[in-house]
Design a protein around this motif. Structure first.
Motif, short mmCIF file in Angstrom:
data_model
loop_
_atom_site.label_atom_id
_atom_site.label_comp_id
_atom_site.label_asym_id
_atom_site.label_seq_id
_atom_site.Cartn_x
_atom_site.Cartn_y
_atom_site.Cartn_z
N LYS A 169 -2.86 17.52 12.63
CA LYS A 169 -1.91 18.33 13.39
C LYS A 169 -1.59 17.70 14.74
CE LYS A 169 -3.08 22.62 11.02
NZ LYS A 169 -3.50 24.03 11.14
N ASN A 170 -1.47 16.36 14.68
CA ASN A 170 -1.08 15.57 15.86
C ASN A 170 -2.06 15.75 17.03
OD1 ASN A 170 0.56 13.66 16.99
ND2 ASN A 170 2.01 15.14 17.85
N ASN A 171 -3.32 15.97 16.69
CA ASN A 171 -4.36 16.13 17.72
C ASN A 171 -5.40 15.03 17.51
OD1 ASN A 171 -6.47 16.88 19.40
ND2 ASN A 171 -6.20 19.08 19.02
N GLN B 191 1.07 8.40 9.24
CA GLN B 191 1.80 9.67 9.32
C GLN B 191 1.05 10.79 8.60
OE1 GLN B 191 5.79 9.01 7.93
NE2 GLN B 191 6.32 7.64 9.64
N SER B 192 0.39 10.46 7.49
CA SER B 192 -0.41 11.47 6.79
C SER B 192 -1.59 11.92 7.65
CB SER B 192 -0.92 10.91 5.45
OG SER B 192 0.15 10.59 4.60
N ASN C 289 4.45 2.95 9.91
CA ASN C 289 3.53 3.85 9.20
C ASN C 289 2.48 3.02 8.47
OD1 ASN C 289 2.50 6.25 8.13
ND2 ASN C 289 3.87 6.19 6.36
N PRO C 290 1.58 2.34 9.24
CA PRO C 290 0.62 1.41 8.64
C PRO C 290 -0.53 2.12 7.93
CG PRO C 290 0.21 1.60 10.98
CD PRO C 290 1.43 2.42 10.71
N PRO C 291 -1.23 1.43 7.02
CA PRO C 291 -2.42 2.01 6.39
C PRO C 291 -3.56 2.07 7.39
CG PRO C 291 -2.10 -0.26 5.67
CD PRO C 291 -0.91 0.08 6.50
N PHE D 213 0.85 -1.19 0.00
CA PHE D 213 0.00 0.00 0.00
C PHE D 213 0.89 1.25 0.00
CE2 PHE D 213 -2.14 3.46 2.27
CZ PHE D 213 -3.25 3.62 1.44
N VAL D 214 0.61 2.15 -0.91
CA VAL D 214 1.31 3.42 -0.98
C VAL D 214 0.33 4.53 -0.66
CG1 VAL D 214 2.61 5.00 -2.45
CG2 VAL D 214 2.94 2.54 -2.69
N CYS D 215 0.66 5.35 0.31
CA CYS D 215 -0.25 6.43 0.73
C CYS D 215 -0.49 7.39 -0.42
CB CYS D 215 0.35 7.17 1.92
SG CYS D 215 -0.70 8.52 2.51
N PRO D 216 -1.74 7.66 -0.77
CA PRO D 216 -2.02 8.57 -1.89
C PRO D 216 -1.68 10.03 -1.60
CG PRO D 216 -4.06 7.96 -0.79
CD PRO D 216 -2.98 7.12 -0.17
#
Length: 383
Positions: A357-359, A350-351, A336-338, A323-326
């Protein structure tokens, strides 16, 4: 693009070579004509003085023709094109592959085991025995025994002897059924066709009842077709079932048997070492390009955990889902799992962290639809 440039350079060399050859042939024909004309004049002239005059005239004409001068230009162009082509080949096909090397601590004992397994896997038992003896690798002896059995079965099948194959299939009947394989029936079918072709109807009917009828619950149509062949015993070539006599059935079944044999051993039909080398060769041009770009960053190359560019490999080298993050275009990993959003779209973790914003409680808009999503509603996906 690289192959196109090589082809263009080859075409230029070919064109120059044809031109040089044509000019050479033309000059040779002109000289031959003048020499033959001179010989004809000498044969028809009687005084010695006339002979000397004819030869002098021939020398003057040959000098005037300047054959070397005619050939010099095309030959220089050919040499220049050939030199450029050679340099291009050296650049494309003889790169310094050590540039893509990384300092990796190998477990040499494990590498020796892999090599020994590869040799047995590829039916090179004499070489494998020698390697095992010299490298003191004893853990792969069992693999030798199994692969030796497999190749003995395959060798017997080449001479139309299905005895060893049927014995193996009978011994592993339960395991083959668990894997959903019908290879045992296929082996009995081939043996039955041999009996029908060369034996008697009674023998063929007895074989069906003894070995093939137990498979009737799941393969009744195939068994009906086989049973009908009994009516054509000894003359199958003129029956509606001639396709069943095709040698391709033996070839396909031998390949399937090798697949099932390796499957029961927990091995791939392709040697892992050969697959690794083939994949490495296919990915090497990309790695070399990357190293040319990073020529001054050798330390960074050695420490890099993930390549900054994708390495495209053929379908045969893809063994699991990727899986590649779009959004980030990063390939999913354990860190960094889907993640499945509540709207049904999938992004990497991570996306999602960046979008929120890490909230974890702050809603964010899905980049692909108007839905607002909360991090707590996202679920990790497993492919």
């Amino acid at each position: 693009m690289e192959l196109n440039s090589i082809k263009d350079a080859f075409d230029r060399v070919t064109k120059k070579q044809k031109l040089s050859s044509s000019k050479s042939q033309e000059a040779i024909e002109q000289m031959s004509q003048e020499i033959e004309l001179a010989l004809s004049r000498i044969q028809s002239a009687t005084p010695q003085s006339d002979h000397n005059l004819i030869i002098s005239e021939l020398k003057a004409k040959l000098k005037e023709m300047t054959p070397l001068g005619q050939l010099e230009g095309p030959q220089k162009e050919l040499n220049l094109a050939l030199s450029k082509y050679t340099k291009l080949l050296e650049k494309q096909f003889n790169p310094d592959i050590s540039k893509s090397y990384r300092n990796v601590d190998f477990d040499f004992h494990t590498v020796d085991q892999i090599i020994a397994s590869h040799l047995y896997h590829e039916n090179m038992f004499d070489v494998g025995d020698c390697f095992v003896k010299e490298s003191h690798v004893e853990a792969v002896v069992d693999k030798k025994t199994h692969f030796l059995e497999m190749y003995q079965i395959l060798e017997s099948m080449k001479s139309r002897d299905l005895g060893p194959a049927l014995k193996w299939a009978t011994t592993n009947h339960d395991k083959l059924q668990q894997n959903g394989s019908d290879i045992e029936l296929k082996l009995h079918s081939l043996q039955f066709m041999e009996i029908v072709q060369n034996g008697s109807r009674d023998e063929a009917l007895k074989y069906v009842r003894t070995y093939i009828s137990p498979f009737a619950d799941q393969h009744f149509p195939e068994i009906q077709k086989l049973t009908a062949c009994i009516l054509w015993t000894g003359k199958l070539e003129s029956s509606p079932y001639t396709e069943l006599l095709s040698p391709t059935h033996w070839v396909k079944l031998a390949h399937e048997l090798a697949q099932q044999f390796c499957n029961l051993l927990g091995e791939s039909i392709q040697s892992p070492l050969s697959m690794t080398v083939a994949a490495g060769v296919q990915g090497l041009p990309t790695l070399l390009k990357l190293m040319n770009v990073m020529a001054g960053k050798k330390q960074e190359w050695q420490c890099m955990k993930q390549l900054p560019v994708p390495v495209d490999l053929d379908q045969e080298f893809q063994f699991h889902s990727i899986f590649v993050c779009p959004v980030s275009r990063d390939q999913a990993s354990e860190d960094n799992p889907p993640m499945l959003l509540s709207c049904g779209h999938v992004l990497c973790k991570q996306s999602i962290t960046k979008l929120s914003k890490n909230n974890s409680t702050r809603p964010f808009k899905c980049p692909y639809c108007p839905t607002e999503v909360q991090v707590g509603q996202c679920r990790k996906l497993h492919f």
